[in-house]
Motif scaffolding. Structure first.
Motif, PDB file in Angstrom:
ATOM      1  N   ALA A  86      -2.228  -6.197   0.860  1.00  0.00           N
ATOM      2  CA  ALA A  86      -2.394  -6.545   2.269  1.00  0.00           C
ATOM      3  C   ALA A  86      -3.790  -7.075   2.580  1.00  0.00           C
ATOM      4  CB  ALA A  86      -2.103  -5.323   3.144  1.00  0.00           C
ATOM      5  N   GLY A  87      -4.656  -7.144   1.547  1.00  0.00           N
ATOM      6  CA  GLY A  87      -5.978  -7.719   1.761  1.00  0.00           C
ATOM      7  C   GLY A  87      -7.112  -6.724   1.826  1.00  0.00           C
ATOM      8  N   VAL A  88      -6.836  -5.452   1.615  1.00  0.00           N
ATOM      9  CA  VAL A  88      -7.892  -4.437   1.604  1.00  0.00           C
ATOM     10  C   VAL A  88      -8.431  -4.338   0.181  1.00  0.00           C
ATOM     11  CG1 VAL A  88      -8.491  -2.045   2.095  1.00  0.00           C
ATOM     12  CG2 VAL A  88      -6.702  -3.174   3.443  1.00  0.00           C
ATOM     13  N   SER A  89      -9.721  -4.571  -0.012  1.00  0.00           N
ATOM     14  CA  SER A  89     -10.266  -4.534  -1.362  1.00  0.00           C
ATOM     15  C   SER A  89     -10.305  -3.098  -1.875  1.00  0.00           C
ATOM     16  CB  SER A  89     -11.674  -5.127  -1.393  1.00  0.00           C
ATOM     17  OG  SER A  89     -12.597  -4.253  -0.787  1.00  0.00           O
ATOM     18  N   LEU A  90     -10.198  -2.950  -3.193  1.00  0.00           N
ATOM     19  CA  LEU A  90     -10.241  -1.614  -3.777  1.00  0.00           C
ATOM     20  C   LEU A  90     -11.589  -0.951  -3.567  1.00  0.00           C
ATOM     21  CD1 LEU A  90      -8.257  -2.120  -7.109  1.00  0.00           C
ATOM     22  CD2 LEU A  90      -7.471  -1.110  -4.966  1.00  0.00           C
ATOM     23  N   SER A  91     -12.650  -1.746  -3.442  1.00  0.00           N
ATOM     24  CA  SER A  91     -13.966  -1.160  -3.168  1.00  0.00           C
ATOM     25  C   SER A  91     -13.994  -0.503  -1.799  1.00  0.00           C
ATOM     26  CB  SER A  91     -15.058  -2.225  -3.267  1.00  0.00           C
ATOM     27  OG  SER A  91     -14.831  -3.275  -2.337  1.00  0.00           O
ATOM     28  N   GLU A  92     -13.226  -1.046  -0.853  1.00  0.00           N
ATOM     29  CA  GLU A  92     -13.147  -0.436   0.476  1.00  0.00           C
ATOM     30  C   GLU A  92     -12.365   0.873   0.448  1.00  0.00           C
ATOM     31  OE1 GLU A  92     -12.630  -3.360   3.939  1.00  0.00           O
ATOM     32  OE2 GLU A  92     -11.839  -4.480   2.215  1.00  0.00           O
ATOM     33  N   LEU A  93     -11.536   1.051  -0.575  1.00  0.00           N
ATOM     34  CA  LEU A  93     -10.731   2.261  -0.669  1.00  0.00           C
ATOM     35  C   LEU A  93     -11.388   3.325  -1.532  1.00  0.00           C
ATOM     36  CD1 LEU A  93      -7.246   0.590  -1.191  1.00  0.00           C
ATOM     37  CD2 LEU A  93      -8.167   1.550   0.928  1.00  0.00           C
ATOM     38  N   SER A  94     -12.048   2.906  -2.614  1.00  0.00           N
ATOM     39  CA  SER A  94     -12.599   3.890  -3.545  1.00  0.00           C
ATOM     40  C   SER A  94     -14.047   4.243  -3.262  1.00  0.00           C
ATOM     41  CB  SER A  94     -12.485   3.362  -4.984  1.00  0.00           C
ATOM     42  OG  SER A  94     -13.217   2.165  -5.130  1.00  0.00           O
ATOM     43  N   GLY A  95     -14.793   3.317  -2.668  1.00  0.00           N
ATOM     44  CA  GLY A  95     -16.216   3.580  -2.477  1.00  0.00           C
ATOM     45  C   GLY A  95     -16.623   3.789  -1.042  1.00  0.00           C
ATOM     46  N   ALA A  96     -15.682   3.680  -0.134  1.00  0.00           N
ATOM     47  CA  ALA A  96     -16.010   3.768   1.283  1.00  0.00           C
ATOM     48  C   ALA A  96     -16.062   5.210   1.766  1.00  0.00           C
ATOM     49  CB  ALA A  96     -14.967   2.994   2.099  1.00  0.00           C
TER      50      ALA A  96
ATOM     51  N   GLY B 141     -11.316  -0.352 -13.494  1.00  0.00           N
ATOM     52  CA  GLY B 141     -10.721   0.412 -14.567  1.00  0.00           C
ATOM     53  C   GLY B 141      -9.215   0.497 -14.477  1.00  0.00           C
ATOM     54  N   PRO B 142      -8.599   1.318 -15.351  1.00  0.00           N
ATOM     55  CA  PRO B 142      -7.134   1.429 -15.400  1.00  0.00           C
ATOM     56  C   PRO B 142      -6.581   2.277 -14.262  1.00  0.00           C
ATOM     57  CG  PRO B 142      -8.111   2.965 -16.929  1.00  0.00           C
ATOM     58  CD  PRO B 142      -9.261   2.171 -16.351  1.00  0.00           C
ATOM     59  N   ASP B 143      -5.256   2.254 -14.137  1.00  0.00           N
ATOM     60  CA  ASP B 143      -4.543   3.089 -13.155  1.00  0.00           C
ATOM     61  C   ASP B 143      -5.007   2.818 -11.736  1.00  0.00           C
ATOM     62  OD1 ASP B 143      -3.139   4.383 -15.262  1.00  0.00           O
ATOM     63  OD2 ASP B 143      -4.845   5.715 -15.582  1.00  0.00           O
ATOM     64  N   THR B 144      -5.231   1.544 -11.434  1.00  0.00           N
ATOM     65  CA  THR B 144      -5.659   1.171 -10.088  1.00  0.00           C
ATOM     66  C   THR B 144      -4.671   0.219  -9.428  1.00  0.00           C
ATOM     67  OG1 THR B 144      -7.175  -0.413 -11.172  1.00  0.00           O
ATOM     68  CG2 THR B 144      -8.129   1.630 -10.346  1.00  0.00           C
ATOM     69  N   GLY B 145      -3.407   0.256  -9.878  1.00  0.00           N
ATOM     70  CA  GLY B 145      -2.344  -0.418  -9.147  1.00  0.00           C
ATOM     71  C   GLY B 145      -1.884  -1.742  -9.701  1.00  0.00           C
ATOM     72  N   HIS B 146      -2.471  -2.212 -10.805  1.00  0.00           N
ATOM     73  CA  HIS B 146      -2.104  -3.551 -11.296  1.00  0.00           C
ATOM     74  C   HIS B 146      -1.404  -3.501 -12.643  1.00  0.00           C
ATOM     75  CE1 HIS B 146      -6.008  -3.668 -13.688  1.00  0.00           C
ATOM     76  NE2 HIS B 146      -6.229  -2.712 -12.810  1.00  0.00           N
ATOM     77  N   ASP B 147      -0.596  -2.475 -12.866  1.00  0.00           N
ATOM     78  CA  ASP B 147       0.314  -2.427 -14.003  1.00  0.00           C
ATOM     79  C   ASP B 147       1.665  -2.955 -13.527  1.00  0.00           C
ATOM     80  OD1 ASP B 147      -1.722  -1.242 -15.452  1.00  0.00           O
ATOM     81  OD2 ASP B 147      -1.000   0.786 -15.093  1.00  0.00           O
ATOM     82  N   ILE B 148       2.238  -3.906 -14.261  1.00  0.00           N
ATOM     83  CA  ILE B 148       3.412  -4.639 -13.797  1.00  0.00           C
ATOM     84  C   ILE B 148       4.536  -4.543 -14.835  1.00  0.00           C
ATOM     85  CG2 ILE B 148       4.249  -6.874 -12.948  1.00  0.00           C
ATOM     86  CD1 ILE B 148       1.994  -5.730 -11.241  1.00  0.00           C
ATOM     87  N   PRO B 149       5.789  -4.322 -14.415  1.00  0.00           N
ATOM     88  CA  PRO B 149       6.908  -4.237 -15.367  1.00  0.00           C
ATOM     89  C   PRO B 149       7.195  -5.570 -16.052  1.00  0.00           C
ATOM     90  CG  PRO B 149       7.475  -3.200 -13.276  1.00  0.00           C
ATOM     91  CD  PRO B 149       6.209  -3.953 -13.056  1.00  0.00           C
ATOM     92  N   VAL B 150       7.746  -5.469 -17.260  1.00  0.00           N
ATOM     93  CA  VAL B 150       8.204  -6.636 -18.008  1.00  0.00           C
ATOM     94  C   VAL B 150       9.620  -6.360 -18.512  1.00  0.00           C
ATOM     95  CG1 VAL B 150       5.881  -7.333 -18.736  1.00  0.00           C
ATOM     96  CG2 VAL B 150       7.200  -5.757 -20.172  1.00  0.00           C
ATOM     97  N   PRO B 151      10.390  -7.402 -18.852  1.00  0.00           N
ATOM     98  CA  PRO B 151      11.719  -7.177 -19.445  1.00  0.00           C
ATOM     99  C   PRO B 151      11.597  -6.338 -20.724  1.00  0.00           C
ATOM    100  CG  PRO B 151      11.457  -9.472 -18.816  1.00  0.00           C
ATOM    101  CD  PRO B 151      10.105  -8.835 -18.670  1.00  0.00           C
ATOM    102  N   THR B 152      12.517  -5.409 -20.902  1.00  0.00           N
ATOM    103  CA  THR B 152      12.404  -4.439 -21.996  1.00  0.00           C
ATOM    104  C   THR B 152      13.740  -4.287 -22.696  1.00  0.00           C
ATOM    105  OG1 THR B 152      10.782  -3.251 -20.651  1.00  0.00           O
ATOM    106  CG2 THR B 152      11.649  -2.103 -22.565  1.00  0.00           C
TER     107      THR B 152
END
Length: 461
Positions: free
Chosen positions: A74-84, A314-325
């Protein structure tokens, strides 16, 4: 006594009054059943230390990538969520709450606020501060410390996810605590098995040093076996493997030893890396046959899809995406060698729904070692659970599935997630009853078994 999570009205139950009546009857049998959570990511140290939760942002936003990924979109940067400042982070969520309509994460969070914390104020920008302050008041009470909530939720079993070199001291501490349930470690060796992991070399060096094993392939295997035994001594019942590709490879000892040396010298090709991962997944099955640990494989996620985000946050910050399996060919070498072994329990998870009916249900419908893992990650939502039951049941039935897996780091969401699964399952069962495909008596047994006997059997509890 467990909290009254998810009991408001007829949430998630069938709309048709006749089917809903059966669903309500079945739900009443399992609504208060103890929670068995054999796979998740709540840290044992949180329960061991039993510190109060800090605030609404820490509890509901910053550690929950279901939430942060949607806010980022939605346009909220992760820095605004983790460091604010925490109140500012919570305001971002409240201002964007309408974007979570219809999502599982929105349902869970509203349920946590209302049914766990007793806060029923609608979430929006205008109420953000009011809710934040109300959460602060609740969290200040000793009744809302982690251990007290563990008891209140009625957790019978909670499995954590742990590094193979963890001393498991938090688990040892919890065994002496009066929790009313068990907290079990889970052996998660991914960075020790995948040459593509950034820390693979240093992780293997530490593994060999800790176990005093030589830097040979046989020494490496012995070191892994040593640490698995450490987990068994501390109550562990399973191993967890997160792989993008469920691929296994059976090669002889000399070839495996040479491959290991190439990998450790950083002389291995991409094909070598794939072969090593595939062979080590097969070796993990061999070790499970030997030591009895249940083997769970969570496949089909492209980790850290956004390089810039991974570099910054770093990891586990929301940008893991499924692929065909696909599993049938990739798992064949493992199943050829160990699929008929009675001591192997292999639970296969996917986020590719097309795989449930095409491959996983048929595999579990033949191999006594294979179970279909519950809808996981992007699929642990009401409609997806119903689709899962429809896809799997006609081929594998209910008893070749794992029972619900909450897979969560968000501790307060555990009862909400399990309640969603219970409601979805009784909704599916009630339709079968009304269609005269099963009897009500059998549906009652299955409803109970899905939350108790089935996960206990699969995870050898």
């Amino acid at each position: 006594m467990r909290s009254n999570v998810g009991r408001v009205g007829e949430r998630l139950l069938p709309v048709d009054p006749a089917i809903r009546g059966v669903a309500e009857q079945l739900y009443s049998l399992v609504a208060d059943a103890p929670i068995i959570s054999p796979h998740g990511h709540v840290p044992a140290r949180m329960l061991a230390d039993n510190h109060a939760f800090e605030n609404a942002a820490e509890l509901f936003v910053t550690k929950d990538h279901y939430i942060t990924r949607m806010l980022h979109a939605a346009g909220v940067s992760l820095s605004e969520l983790s460091g604010a400042e925490p109140r500012s982070t919570w305001r971002h969520l409240a201002e964007n709450w309408h974007r979570f309509a219809g999502t599982a994460s929105g349902y869970w969070l509203e349920t946590e606020l209302s049914d766990v914390l007793g806060i029923t104020i609608p979430i929006c920008a205008e109420t953000a501060d009011e809710i934040y302050d109300a959460v602060d008041v609740v969290l200040a009470s000793p009744e809302f410390r982690p251990r007290e909530l563990f008891r209140r939720f009625g957790v019978s079993v909670l499995a954590t996810t742990d590094d193979p070199l963890d001393d498991l001291s938090a688990h040892a501490q919890l065994r002496e605590a009066d929790l009313g349930g068990h907290v079990l470690p889970t052996f998660r060796p991914d960075i020790y098995l995948d040459p593509d992991a950034a820390s693979f070399g240093s992780a293997v060096d530490a593994l060999l040093a800790t176990t005093a094993e030589p830097a040979t392939f046989s020494g490496y295997l012995a070191a892994l076996e040593n640490r698995r035994e450490h987990f068994v001594r501390h109550g562990g019942v399973s191993t967890d493997h997160g792989v993008e590709e469920p691929y296994t490879l059976d090669i002889d000892a000399d070839e495996a030893a040479a491959l290991f040396q190439r990998v450790m010298r950083r002389e291995a090709s991409a094909a070598d890396h794939r072969a090593f991962r595939g062979h080590m997944l097969l070796q993990m099955a061999r070790m499970s046959v030997d030591d009895g640990l249940v083997m769970t494989v969570h496949a089909g996620i492209h980790r850290n899809h956004s390089s810039a985000t991974f570099s910054a946050f770093g990891p586990d910050t929301g940008h893991d995406i499924p692929v065909p399996t696909t599993f049938t060919r990739g798992m064949k070498p493992l199943l050829e060698r160990y699929g008929l072994e009675k001591n192997l329990h292999l639970v296969l998870f996917t986020v590719d729904e097309t795989t449930f009916s095409r491959e996983l249900a048929p595999l579990a419908g033949f191999y006594p070692s294979v179970y279909v893992g519950a809808p996981w990650w992007f699929l642990d939502a009401p409609d997806a659970i119903l689709r899962f039951r429809s896809a799997v049941t006609e081929t594998a039935g209910f008893y070749r599935t794992s029972g619900f897996i909450d897979d969560t780091r968000a501790f307060l969401s555990i009862p909400a997630r399990h309640d969603v699964a219970r409601r979805a399952d009784v909704a599916y069962l009630s339709r079968l009853v009304m269609e005269r495909r099963i009897t009500l008596e059998l549906a009652e047994r299955i409803a109970r078994d899905l939350v108790d006997a089935i996960p206990r059997e699969v995870f050898k509890l």
